[in-house]
Design an enzyme around this catalytic site. Sequence first.
Site, PDB file in Angstrom:
ATOM      1  N   ILE A 110      -0.809 -19.651   7.700  1.00 21.03           N
ATOM      2  CA  ILE A 110      -0.754 -20.864   8.552  1.00 21.03           C
ATOM      3  C   ILE A 110      -2.194 -21.534   7.869  1.00 21.03           C
ATOM      4  CG2 ILE A 110      -1.008 -22.041  10.684  1.00 21.03           C
ATOM      5  CD1 ILE A 110       0.723 -19.544  11.782  1.00 21.03           C
TER       6      ILE A 110
ATOM      7  N   THR B 115      -8.593 -10.200   3.146  1.00 20.49           N
ATOM      8  CA  THR B 115      -7.840  -9.305   3.580  1.00 20.49           C
ATOM      9  C   THR B 115      -6.657  -9.200   3.015  1.00 20.49           C
ATOM     10  OG1 THR B 115      -6.502  -9.862   5.422  1.00 20.49           O
ATOM     11  CG2 THR B 115      -8.677  -8.992   5.775  1.00 20.49           C
TER      12      THR B 115
ATOM     13  N   ILE C 148     -15.679 -12.554  10.264  1.00 30.34           N
ATOM     14  CA  ILE C 148     -16.051 -13.240  11.697  1.00 30.34           C
ATOM     15  C   ILE C 148     -16.640 -12.027  12.501  1.00 30.34           C
ATOM     16  CG2 ILE C 148     -14.193 -15.061  11.668  1.00 30.34           C
ATOM     17  CD1 ILE C 148     -12.578 -13.247  13.555  1.00 30.34           C
TER      18      ILE C 148
ATOM     19  N   THR D 214     -10.681  -7.327  14.760  1.00 28.93           N
ATOM     20  CA  THR D 214     -10.781  -8.644  14.365  1.00 28.93           C
ATOM     21  C   THR D 214     -10.401  -9.513  15.420  1.00 28.93           C
ATOM     22  OG1 THR D 214     -10.024  -7.875  12.157  1.00 28.93           O
ATOM     23  CG2 THR D 214      -9.758 -10.101  12.677  1.00 28.93           C
TER      24      THR D 214
ATOM     25  N   THR E 158      -0.871 -17.384  19.851  1.00 27.55           N
ATOM     26  CA  THR E 158       0.820 -17.068  19.670  1.00 27.55           C
ATOM     27  C   THR E 158       1.298 -17.319  21.110  1.00 27.55           C
ATOM     28  OG1 THR E 158       2.087 -15.366  19.225  1.00 27.55           O
ATOM     29  CG2 THR E 158       0.000 -14.754  19.744  1.00 27.55           C
ATOM     30  N   ASP E 159       2.758 -17.581  21.071  1.00 26.18           N
ATOM     31  CA  ASP E 159       3.528 -17.431  22.148  1.00 26.18           C
ATOM     32  C   ASP E 159       3.755 -16.085  22.614  1.00 26.18           C
ATOM     33  OD1 ASP E 159       5.134 -16.706  20.513  1.00 26.18           O
ATOM     34  OD2 ASP E 159       6.986 -17.885  21.052  1.00 26.18           O
ATOM     35  N   GLU E 160       3.340 -15.000  21.912  1.00 25.63           N
ATOM     36  CA  GLU E 160       3.553 -13.604  22.180  1.00 25.63           C
ATOM     37  C   GLU E 160       2.815 -13.012  23.299  1.00 25.63           C
ATOM     38  OE1 GLU E 160       4.229 -11.002  18.675  1.00 25.63           O
ATOM     39  OE2 GLU E 160       4.857 -12.687  17.585  1.00 25.63           O
TER      40      GLU E 160
ATOM     41  N   TYR F  73      -0.862  -6.315  18.981  1.00 25.23           N
ATOM     42  CA  TYR F  73      -1.104  -7.394  18.611  1.00 25.23           C
ATOM     43  C   TYR F  73      -1.456  -8.459  19.680  1.00 25.23           C
ATOM     44  CZ  TYR F  73      -0.197 -12.298  16.607  1.00 25.23           C
ATOM     45  OH  TYR F  73      -0.251 -13.658  16.324  1.00 25.23           O
TER      46      TYR F  73
ATOM     47  N   LYS G 214      -4.534 -10.835  20.729  1.00 21.16           N
ATOM     48  CA  LYS G 214      -4.378 -12.249  20.960  1.00 21.16           C
ATOM     49  C   LYS G 214      -4.713 -12.731  22.423  1.00 21.16           C
ATOM     50  CE  LYS G 214      -4.065 -14.840  18.074  1.00 21.16           C
ATOM     51  NZ  LYS G 214      -5.055 -15.357  17.140  1.00 21.16           N
TER      52      LYS G 214
ATOM     53  N   ARG H 247      14.124 -15.106  18.359  1.00 21.70           N
ATOM     54  CA  ARG H 247      12.738 -16.036  18.192  1.00 21.70           C
ATOM     55  C   ARG H 247      12.986 -17.488  17.868  1.00 21.70           C
ATOM     56  NH1 ARG H 247      11.646 -11.598  19.530  1.00 21.70           N
ATOM     57  NH2 ARG H 247      10.236 -10.121  18.831  1.00 21.70           N
TER      58      ARG H 247
ATOM     59  N   TYR I 144       9.424   1.411   5.964  1.00 21.66           N
ATOM     60  CA  TYR I 144      10.698   1.601   5.876  1.00 21.66           C
ATOM     61  C   TYR I 144      11.068   2.732   5.321  1.00 21.66           C
ATOM     62  CZ  TYR I 144      10.267  -3.655   7.109  1.00 21.66           C
ATOM     63  OH  TYR I 144       9.818  -4.691   7.661  1.00 21.66           O
TER      64      TYR I 144
HETATM   65  P1  NAD Z   1      -2.245 -14.237   8.274  1.00 22.19           P
HETATM   66  O1  NAD Z   1      -2.090 -12.884   8.430  1.00 22.19           O
HETATM   67  O2  NAD Z   1      -1.325 -14.788   7.248  1.00 22.19           O
HETATM   68  O3  NAD Z   1      -3.649 -14.843   7.749  1.00 22.19           O
HETATM   69  C1  NAD Z   1      -4.821 -14.027   8.501  1.00 22.19           C
HETATM   70  C2  NAD Z   1      -6.039 -14.675   7.531  1.00 22.19           C
HETATM   71  O4  NAD Z   1      -7.022 -14.343   8.288  1.00 22.19           O
HETATM   72  C3  NAD Z   1      -6.029 -13.926   6.322  1.00 22.19           C
HETATM   73  O5  NAD Z   1      -6.332 -14.913   5.322  1.00 22.19           O
HETATM   74  C4  NAD Z   1      -7.047 -13.116   6.326  1.00 22.19           C
HETATM   75  O6  NAD Z   1      -7.873 -12.729   5.056  1.00 22.19           O
HETATM   76  C5  NAD Z   1      -8.140 -13.616   7.304  1.00 22.19           C
HETATM   77  N1  NAD Z   1      -8.939 -12.466   8.179  1.00 22.19           N
HETATM   78  C6  NAD Z   1      -8.424 -11.532   8.741  1.00 22.19           C
HETATM   79  N2  NAD Z   1      -9.509 -10.632   9.190  1.00 22.19           N
HETATM   80  C7  NAD Z   1     -10.785 -11.571   8.960  1.00 22.19           C
HETATM   81  C8  NAD Z   1     -11.991 -11.470   9.369  1.00 22.19           C
HETATM   82  N3  NAD Z   1     -12.515 -10.302  10.069  1.00 22.19           N
HETATM   83  N4  NAD Z   1     -12.805 -12.449   9.043  1.00 22.19           N
HETATM   84  C9  NAD Z   1     -12.382 -13.449   8.176  1.00 22.19           C
HETATM   85  N5  NAD Z   1     -11.057 -13.745   7.871  1.00 22.19           N
HETATM   86  C10 NAD Z   1     -10.299 -12.412   8.263  1.00 22.19           C
HETATM   87  O7  NAD Z   1      -1.887 -15.006   9.382  1.00 22.19           O
HETATM   88  P2  NAD Z   1      -0.964 -16.086   9.983  1.00 22.19           P
HETATM   89  O8  NAD Z   1       0.382 -15.909   9.993  1.00 22.19           O
HETATM   90  O9  NAD Z   1      -1.472 -17.269   9.133  1.00 22.19           O
HETATM   91  O10 NAD Z   1      -1.622 -16.407  11.509  1.00 22.19           O
HETATM   92  C11 NAD Z   1      -2.648 -17.481  11.335  1.00 22.19           C
HETATM   93  C12 NAD Z   1      -3.144 -17.363  13.090  1.00 22.19           C
HETATM   94  O11 NAD Z   1      -1.981 -18.128  13.592  1.00 22.19           O
HETATM   95  C13 NAD Z   1      -3.505 -16.099  13.630  1.00 22.19           C
HETATM   96  O12 NAD Z   1      -4.604 -16.336  14.660  1.00 22.19           O
HETATM   97  C14 NAD Z   1      -2.173 -15.658  14.331  1.00 22.19           C
HETATM   98  O13 NAD Z   1      -2.193 -15.066  15.395  1.00 22.19           O
HETATM   99  C15 NAD Z   1      -1.845 -17.328  14.732  1.00 22.19           C
HETATM  100  N6  NAD Z   1      -0.213 -17.459  14.907  1.00 22.19           N
HETATM  101  C16 NAD Z   1       0.713 -17.008  13.847  1.00 22.19           C
HETATM  102  C17 NAD Z   1       1.971 -17.232  13.989  1.00 22.19           C
HETATM  103  C18 NAD Z   1       3.129 -16.765  13.010  1.00 22.19           C
HETATM  104  O14 NAD Z   1       4.389 -16.975  13.082  1.00 22.19           O
HETATM  105  N7  NAD Z   1       2.534 -16.244  11.928  1.00 22.19           N
HETATM  106  C19 NAD Z   1       2.483 -17.918  15.024  1.00 22.19           C
HETATM  107  C20 NAD Z   1       1.683 -18.407  15.931  1.00 22.19           C
HETATM  108  C21 NAD Z   1       0.291 -18.009  15.943  1.00 22.19           C
HETATM  109  P1  TYD Z   2       8.262 -11.165  12.664  1.00 20.22           P
HETATM  110  O1  TYD Z   2       8.647 -11.770  11.476  1.00 20.22           O
HETATM  111  O2  TYD Z   2       7.595  -9.524  12.272  1.00 20.22           O
HETATM  112  O3  TYD Z   2       7.745 -11.791  13.779  1.00 20.22           O
HETATM  113  P2  TYD Z   2       7.171 -11.305  15.260  1.00 20.22           P
HETATM  114  O4  TYD Z   2       7.807  -9.900  15.413  1.00 20.22           O
HETATM  115  O5  TYD Z   2       5.868 -11.526  15.450  1.00 20.22           O
HETATM  116  O6  TYD Z   2       8.122 -12.236  16.085  1.00 20.22           O
HETATM  117  O7  TYD Z   2       9.717 -10.623  13.169  1.00 20.22           O
HETATM  118  C1  TYD Z   2      10.665 -11.338  13.559  1.00 20.22           C
HETATM  119  C2  TYD Z   2      11.820 -10.777  14.264  1.00 20.22           C
HETATM  120  O8  TYD Z   2      12.415 -10.048  13.069  1.00 20.22           O
HETATM  121  C3  TYD Z   2      11.408  -9.650  15.336  1.00 20.22           C
HETATM  122  O9  TYD Z   2      12.318  -9.719  16.171  1.00 20.22           O
HETATM  123  C4  TYD Z   2      11.458  -8.286  14.541  1.00 20.22           C
HETATM  124  C5  TYD Z   2      12.640  -8.663  13.465  1.00 20.22           C
HETATM  125  N1  TYD Z   2      12.304  -7.906  12.183  1.00 20.22           N
HETATM  126  C6  TYD Z   2      13.511  -7.147  11.850  1.00 20.22           C
HETATM  127  O10 TYD Z   2      14.686  -6.889  12.430  1.00 20.22           O
HETATM  128  N2  TYD Z   2      13.275  -6.320  10.574  1.00 20.22           N
HETATM  129  C7  TYD Z   2      11.978  -6.517   9.838  1.00 20.22           C
HETATM  130  O11 TYD Z   2      11.876  -5.828   8.476  1.00 20.22           O
HETATM  131  C8  TYD Z   2      11.119  -7.113  10.331  1.00 20.22           C
HETATM  132  C9  TYD Z   2       9.661  -7.371   9.470  1.00 20.22           C
HETATM  133  C10 TYD Z   2      11.239  -7.935  11.641  1.00 20.22           C
END
Ligand code: NAD
Ligand code: TYD
Length: 351
Positions: free
Chosen positions: A12, A36, A60, A100, A130-132, A155, A159, A219, A346
């Site tokens: 993101i 990372t 951070i 982190t 996140t909504d989680e 997780y 958050k 989701r 897996y």
């Molecule tokens: P991501 O795992 O793709 O990216 C996380 C980034 O943070 C990476 O580039 C990593 O190198 C960096 N990072 C990790 N630890 C660090 C540290 N100690 N110092 C500096 N950088 C560090 O995550 P994402 O999916 O892009 O999510 C980004 C944010 O949005 C997160 O805070 C996540 O909780 C939130 N979010 C994600 C989703 C989703 O669906 N992916 C939904 C809602 C909110």
């Molecule tokens: P994920 O993309 O990990 O997001 P989150 O758990 O944060 O919502 O998973 C989305 C949904 O898909 C969740 O209900 C778990 C399911 N899932 C599988 O069924 N198989 C998989 O291998 C993964 C990664 C997720």
Amino acid sequence: MKILITGGAGFIGSHVVRHFIHKYPQYNIINLDLLTYAGNLENIKDIEDAPNYTFVKGDIQDIDQMRGLFTKYEIDAVIHLAAESHVDRSISDPFVFIKTNVLGTATLLQVAKEKWQDNMEGKLFYHVSTDEVYGSLEDTGLFYEDTAYDPRSPYSASKASSDHFVRAWHHTYGLPVVLSNCSNNYGANQFPEKLIPLFINNIINEKPLPVYGKGINVRDWLYVEDHASAIDVIFHKGRNGETYNIGGHNEWRNIDLIKLLIKLTDAKLGRPEGSSEKLITYVTDRAGHDLRYAIDASKLKDELGWVPSLQFEEGLGKTIDWYLENKDWLANVISGDYQKYYENQYGSAIG
Ligand code: NAD
Ligand code: TYD
């Protein structure tokens, strides 16, 4: 304005950095990322030479480094995305999430407070969450901004904790903050550990598609560029101390989403419709698997006028195209450590 974006080499974050670089040439963007396994400079290669962009590799959690960075770049605002983000990894290794997401966020808050305390005017700490944090819904109901926190995975607990610390720094020290809690994102550059990119990769390579439990979990999916545009709106217009939910009004049962993904990907690969359905493999459910997430985003719509722009099939189509056109990116990120992760997660279930 000098904006520190953390986690800008991740999924993101890279879209947020690109959005701000192009839309606001008058802002200086400092992208701080530890790189990372989830961080990848390839995600932002197209903007690395932009005149208003600087990349800094850093952690951070390192308070001295963060102090130095705030001083050197005279940071006015933070958009904080850096985090550990994958639920399955938090189940096998929770402490890195606590370090982190909780300690890292508290470190940034403390440094922002120290540096800004003489004059908080025009400063902003934007925390992306996140909504989680709201827990798990049954078949009906939605998450609202005032829904009680009820995180259930390491997780989401980390958050939730970071969200509480952001509000604590606001109420105790007067730090100007805004928060957003978003539903599941999808789109280009997402690491293939999350459902959609993992399954696209496995369909392409004709590997088993590991569906947790019965595939009935729900989701609410949002295109990543819509998340970036919502962050832009909240950053500029969100009220101090407020929280905004971001969502796509787009709920899907996993198994229905997987069948749609198979249909669209098979078509793009020129395979007979539904032929990859044979890859679906039901595996042991995720521990503590949240049943359903669904967001009410009407506060964001009514107060700030934001609505998502993309229909789901269109967004999924664009996402599949991106993975098909960026096979080198995919090959790169699934080499090395990814294989070990995949085997641990897996291996015994699907080989
Ligand atoms: P991501 O795992 O793709 O990216 C996380 C980034 O943070 C990476 O580039 C990593 O190198 C960096 N990072 C990790 N630890 C660090 C540290 N100690 N110092 C500096 N950088 C560090 O995550 P994402 O999916 O892009 O999510 C980004 C944010 O949005 C997160 O805070 C996540 O909780 C939130 N979010 C994600 C989703 C989703 O669906 N992916 C939904 C809602 C909110
Ligand atoms: P994920 O993309 O990990 O997001 P989150 O758990 O944060 O919502 O998973 C989305 C949904 O898909 C969740 O209900 C778990 C399911 N899932 C599988 O069924 N198989 C998989 O291998 C993964 C990664 C997720």
